[in-house]
Design a protein around this motif. Structure first.
Motif, PDB file in Angstrom:
ATOM      1  N   ILE A  10       0.860  -1.186   0.000  1.00 39.13           N
ATOM      2  CA  ILE A  10       0.000   0.000   0.000  1.00 39.13           C
ATOM      3  C   ILE A  10       0.897   1.237   0.000  1.00 39.13           C
ATOM      4  N   PHE A  11       0.672   2.140  -0.956  1.00 35.25           N
ATOM      5  CA  PHE A  11       1.415   3.402  -0.955  1.00 35.25           C
ATOM      6  C   PHE A  11       0.661   4.440  -0.136  1.00 35.25           C
ATOM      7  N   SER A  12       1.378   5.275   0.536  1.00 39.01           N
ATOM      8  CA  SER A  12       0.830   6.384   1.329  1.00 39.01           C
ATOM      9  C   SER A  12      -0.371   5.968   2.180  1.00 39.01           C
ATOM     10  N   LEU A  20      -3.699   0.962  -2.933  1.00 41.56           N
ATOM     11  CA  LEU A  20      -3.362  -0.448  -2.811  1.00 41.56           C
ATOM     12  C   LEU A  20      -2.739  -0.887  -4.133  1.00 41.56           C
ATOM     13  N   ALA A  21      -1.405  -0.963  -4.184  1.00 43.29           N
ATOM     14  CA  ALA A  21      -0.717  -1.211  -5.445  1.00 43.29           C
ATOM     15  C   ALA A  21      -0.544  -2.696  -5.722  1.00 43.29           C
ATOM     16  N   LEU A  22      -0.437  -3.494  -4.670  1.00 40.07           N
ATOM     17  CA  LEU A  22      -0.356  -4.950  -4.829  1.00 40.07           C
ATOM     18  C   LEU A  22      -1.308  -5.578  -3.828  1.00 40.07           C
ATOM     19  N   GLY A  42      -0.794   1.574 -14.267  1.00 40.70           N
ATOM     20  CA  GLY A  42      -1.110   1.624 -12.846  1.00 40.70           C
ATOM     21  C   GLY A  42      -1.601   0.306 -12.284  1.00 40.70           C
ATOM     22  N   ALA A  43      -1.435  -0.790 -13.043  1.00 41.79           N
ATOM     23  CA  ALA A  43      -1.912  -2.092 -12.583  1.00 41.79           C
ATOM     24  C   ALA A  43      -1.058  -2.629 -11.446  1.00 41.79           C
ATOM     25  N   GLY A  44       0.158  -2.122 -11.328  1.00 42.80           N
ATOM     26  CA  GLY A  44       1.036  -2.588 -10.254  1.00 42.80           C
ATOM     27  C   GLY A  44       2.210  -3.402 -10.752  1.00 42.80           C
ATOM     28  N   LYS A  45       2.439  -3.426 -12.065  1.00 35.59           N
ATOM     29  CA  LYS A  45       3.521  -4.240 -12.630  1.00 35.59           C
ATOM     30  C   LYS A  45       4.889  -3.770 -12.139  1.00 35.59           C
ATOM     31  N   VAL A  55      13.380  -2.013  -4.030  1.00 31.42           N
ATOM     32  CA  VAL A  55      13.246  -0.561  -4.123  1.00 31.42           C
ATOM     33  C   VAL A  55      12.158  -0.106  -3.148  1.00 31.42           C
ATOM     34  N   HIS A  56      11.063  -0.887  -3.114  1.00 29.14           N
ATOM     35  CA  HIS A  56      10.012  -0.661  -2.116  1.00 29.14           C
ATOM     36  C   HIS A  56       9.928  -1.888  -1.216  1.00 29.14           C
ATOM     37  N   ARG A  57       9.467  -1.671   0.004  1.00 27.46           N
ATOM     38  CA  ARG A  57       9.278  -2.785   0.934  1.00 27.46           C
ATOM     39  C   ARG A  57       7.785  -3.144   0.961  1.00 27.46           C
TER      40      ARG A  57
HETATM   41  N1  LIG Z   1       6.506   5.428  -5.306  1.00 24.61           N
HETATM   42  C1  LIG Z   1       5.173   5.467  -5.338  1.00 24.61           C
HETATM   43  N2  LIG Z   1       4.487   6.223  -4.440  1.00 24.61           N
HETATM   44  C2  LIG Z   1       3.149   6.270  -4.459  1.00 24.61           C
HETATM   45  N3  LIG Z   1       2.373   5.592  -5.328  1.00 24.61           N
HETATM   46  C3  LIG Z   1       2.990   4.821  -6.247  1.00 24.61           C
HETATM   47  C4  LIG Z   1       4.408   4.720  -6.294  1.00 24.61           C
HETATM   48  N4  LIG Z   1       4.745   3.878  -7.308  1.00 24.61           N
HETATM   49  C5  LIG Z   1       3.581   3.487  -7.864  1.00 24.61           C
HETATM   50  N5  LIG Z   1       2.515   4.034  -7.230  1.00 24.61           N
HETATM   51  C6  LIG Z   1       1.105   3.816  -7.527  1.00 24.61           C
HETATM   52  O1  LIG Z   1       0.871   2.426  -7.493  1.00 24.61           O
HETATM   53  C7  LIG Z   1       0.037   2.039  -8.568  1.00 24.61           C
HETATM   54  C8  LIG Z   1       0.747   1.007  -9.417  1.00 24.61           C
HETATM   55  O2  LIG Z   1       1.793   1.671 -10.142  1.00 24.61           O
HETATM   56  P1  LIG Z   1       2.815   0.888 -11.066  1.00 24.61           P
HETATM   57  O3  LIG Z   1       3.277  -0.321 -10.361  1.00 24.61           O
HETATM   58  O4  LIG Z   1       3.833   1.853 -11.477  1.00 24.61           O
HETATM   59  O5  LIG Z   1       1.901   0.483 -12.292  1.00 24.61           O
HETATM   60  P2  LIG Z   1       2.307  -0.120 -13.706  1.00 24.61           P
HETATM   61  O6  LIG Z   1       3.770  -0.339 -13.739  1.00 24.61           O
HETATM   62  O7  LIG Z   1       1.526  -1.372 -13.816  1.00 24.61           O
HETATM   63  O8  LIG Z   1       1.850   0.877 -14.714  1.00 24.61           O
HETATM   64  C9  LIG Z   1      -0.308   3.310  -9.321  1.00 24.61           C
HETATM   65  O9  LIG Z   1      -1.545   3.776  -8.858  1.00 24.61           O
HETATM   66  C10 LIG Z   1       0.767   4.261  -8.928  1.00 24.61           C
HETATM   67  O10 LIG Z   1       0.299   5.578  -8.947  1.00 24.61           O
END
Ligand SMILES: Nc1ncnc2c1ncn2[C@@H]1O[C@H](COP(=O)(O)OP(=O)(O)O)[C@@H](O)[C@H]1O
Ligand SMILES: [Mg+2]
Lengths: 264, 298
Positions: A10-12, A20-22, A42-45, A55-57
């Motif tokens: 989850i971001f922020s 909820l990114a994953l 924005g699918a979360g790939k 890079v992220h935890r």
């Molecule tokens: N560093 C970050 N901080 C906040 N939100 C992020 C960050 N990276 C990605 N997101 C959000 O997480 C979701 C998935 O992003 P992402 O993984 O980049 O998608 P994709 O690569 O499938 O296009 C998006 O809604 C994006 O805005």
């Protein structure tokens, strides 16, 4: 080779920007698997690849690579086993350093660095030989600053750097998306070449449906942080772009009106 | 006149070592590290205090290196481990060092009366005047350090530090802890700056708690003058350009002073010069744009 269980990110959290990114990602890659990953913007790939590489935890869930748990390690500690190429051709190389200096940095991935000279004569011979495989004539320009290279050349170099020391897992994040079609095909061919000749395990994000079908032995589709499709073998080979589009709207409940997701 | 030239040459050579320190942070690591304002005084304070206590002047200089590295370590830890922005980390170290330096010296100005210095010792050994001995020794030290830096930044660790300033993302992807490389770079930079401070104390015969004020701007001015004169070429040439830049800076200062500028205006003059030099790229684009629109209007 790669075992991901119950992964959430989850971001922020707790803010208006919470995202909820994953969501409960479960993924098991066998040695030699070449998996293509598609999904809308924005699918979360990228987040999935970034969580694998540290890079992220993640917020919960576990990641094992070749039997070793890695999800608690910092990014630089995981790098020993990971080869990575990014969408942005500027991201994978040091622009103000020479081609051979960049390769030398990559040749020591995951190894301790000392006070030995950065680029040895032995290194140069090896780099010359490996650069020739790219078929871009870079082997004769090894002392050129990377800044002078085109996006395609930089991306091919980044690819070579990613596999110079054999990675247990190769992570390619839309690494041809920023290139013109001809160069993109070339870099993709090179990727195929290294993956098959070195028997690498690879997770490749692509925005091109046809590429996703034509390359690799398994195809995964993501939408809104979840894996919504996972096909392999004969079933994957016989997929058509039309079927994929259909499956996408059926399973994600969205229309595929995303112009970045090309039909090939 | 000859005295003015010789003085500018020896000051330039001594300060070129601090310029190398500024180059490592500002150009190699791509951080503006303000702790050097405190570190240069730290070097002078440590050197003067140790010599005052009777320690050999060469050994005192070596300990300046260690003191500077320690100050760089503090800035590095504040920045990497505590995530304080680099600029602020440097300022915090700089401010803290003001008190530390006063503690080391015990007074605001610590003179080195009748204590032999590395310069007087070399002069005595070779039968040279103090002015010539200073130029010779600081020249040898500056060139020696330039070669040492050339070697270090060509090694595996040095390459990783250079790459960190270029693209930290890529460096982490290659398995290098960028916190470590940043800290190493900051330690090396501040070690050189403190070493230069120790030489300054021995040259001028005292350490003063105020002497670091504006040091970063002097370092930047020298660096930019060197780049303007020699261009951004091969790494060894760039290191040599730092020495030439530092000497030219002293010559320019000596010139404007002779032309009648009050010494009190020196820092203002230097700051304006550096501001102009740093804004040159921007001014050039504005210039080009204006030119283009003027031509387009015809
Ligand atoms: N560093 C970050 N901080 C906040 N939100 C992020 C960050 N990276 C990605 N997101 C959000 O997480 C979701 C998935 O992003 P992402 O993984 O980049 O998608 P994709 O690569 O499938 O296009 C998006 O809604 C994006 O805005
Ligand atoms: Mg992405």
């Amino acid at each position: 080779m790669l075992q991901i269980t119950g992964l959430n990110k989850i971001f922020s959290p707790g803010t208006v920007n919470e995202r909820l990114a994953l969501e409960d990602i479960n993924l098991h890659l066998l040695p030699g698997d070449y998996v293509t990953l598609i999904g809308g913007n924005g699918a979360g790939k990228s987040t999935l690849l970034n969580v694998i590489s540290g890079v992220h935890r993640q917020d919960s869930g576990s990641i094992y690579l070749d039997g070793k748990r890695i999800d608690h390690l910092p990014e630089h500690r995981r790098a020993a086993d990971l080869g990575r190429v990014f969408q942005d051709p500027l991201m994978g190389t040091a622009a103000d350093m020479e081609i051979q200096e960049n390769l030398a940095l990559a040749a020591l991935r995951g190894k301790p660095r000392g006070l030995a000279w950065g680029v040895s004569a032995q290194d140069k011979a090896l780099f010359h030989q490996r650069l020739a495989e790219l078929d871009l004539d870079l082997q004769d320009r090894m002392a050129t600053k990377v800044r002078m290279l085109s996006g395609g050349q930089r991306q091919a170099l980044t690819l070579l750097m990613a596999i110079l020391k054999t990675p247990k897992l190769l992570l390619l994040d839309e690494h041809t998306a920023a290139l013109d079609p001809k160069t993109a095909r070339k870099v993709l061919e090179l990727s195929d070449h290294f993956i098959s000749s070195m028997k690498l395990t690879c997770l490749m994000v692509t925005h091109n449906m046809r590429d996703a079908i034509q390359h690799g032995n398994r195809l995964i589709m993501m939408s809104q942080g979840r894996i919504i499709l996972d096909v392999e073998g004969e079933q994957k080979k016989n997929l058509t772009v039309e079927q994929l589009v259909q499956m996408f709207s059926l399973r994600s409940g969205e229309e595929l009106v995303n112009d970045r997701m090309m039909l090939g | 006149m000859e005295y003015v030239l010789l003085n500018a040459l020896s000051l330039g050579l001594i300060w070129s070592i601090m310029t190398m320190g500024v180059y490592i942070t500002y150009r190699v690591l791509d951080v503006a590290d303000l702790s050097v304002e405190g570190t240069i005084t730290l070097g002078a304070a440590v050197c003067a205090r140790l010599m005052d206590l009777g320690l050999n002047p060469y050994l005192s200089l070596l300990l300046c290196l260690a003191a500077g590295a320690l100050a760089g370590l503090v800035t590095g830890l504040l920045h990497t481990k505590l995530r304080i922005p680099a600029l602020l980390s440097g300022i915090l170290t700089m401010i803290a060092l003001y008190s530390v330096n006063l503690k080391i010296m015990g007074v605001a100005n610590l003179p080195l009366l009748r204590i032999p210095t590395v310069f007087s010792m070399v002069g005595g050994l070779l039968g040279l005047s103090k002015a010539l001995a200073t130029i010779l020794l600081s020249g040898v030290l500056a060139l020696g350090l330039a070669f040492a830096l050339y070697w270090f930044f060509g090694t595996q660790i040095g390459s990783a530090i250079r790459a960190t300033g270029n693209n930290p993302h890529m460096v982490r992807a290659q398995g290098v802890n960028t916190d470590t490389t940043l800290i190493l770079g900051l330690m090396l930079s501040n070690a050189l700056v403190a070493f230069s401070g120790g030489l300054i104390a021995q040259d001028q015969g005292f350490a003063d708690v105020q002497m670091g004020i504006g040091a970063i701007v002097i370092g930047l001015a020298s660096l930019i003058i060197g780049e303007v004169v020699l261009g951004q070429r091969h790494f060894m040439a760039r290191l040599i350009s730092l020495i030439i830049g530092a000497i030219l800076y002293r010559l320019i200062i000596a010139m404007v002073l002779r032309m009648g500028m009050p010494a009190d205006d020196l820092k203002l003059f230097t700051a304006i010069t550096v501001a102009l030099a740093l804004s040159l790229p921007r001014l050039q684009t504005l210039w080009a744009k204006n030119g283009a629109s003027a031509r387009g209007g015809k």
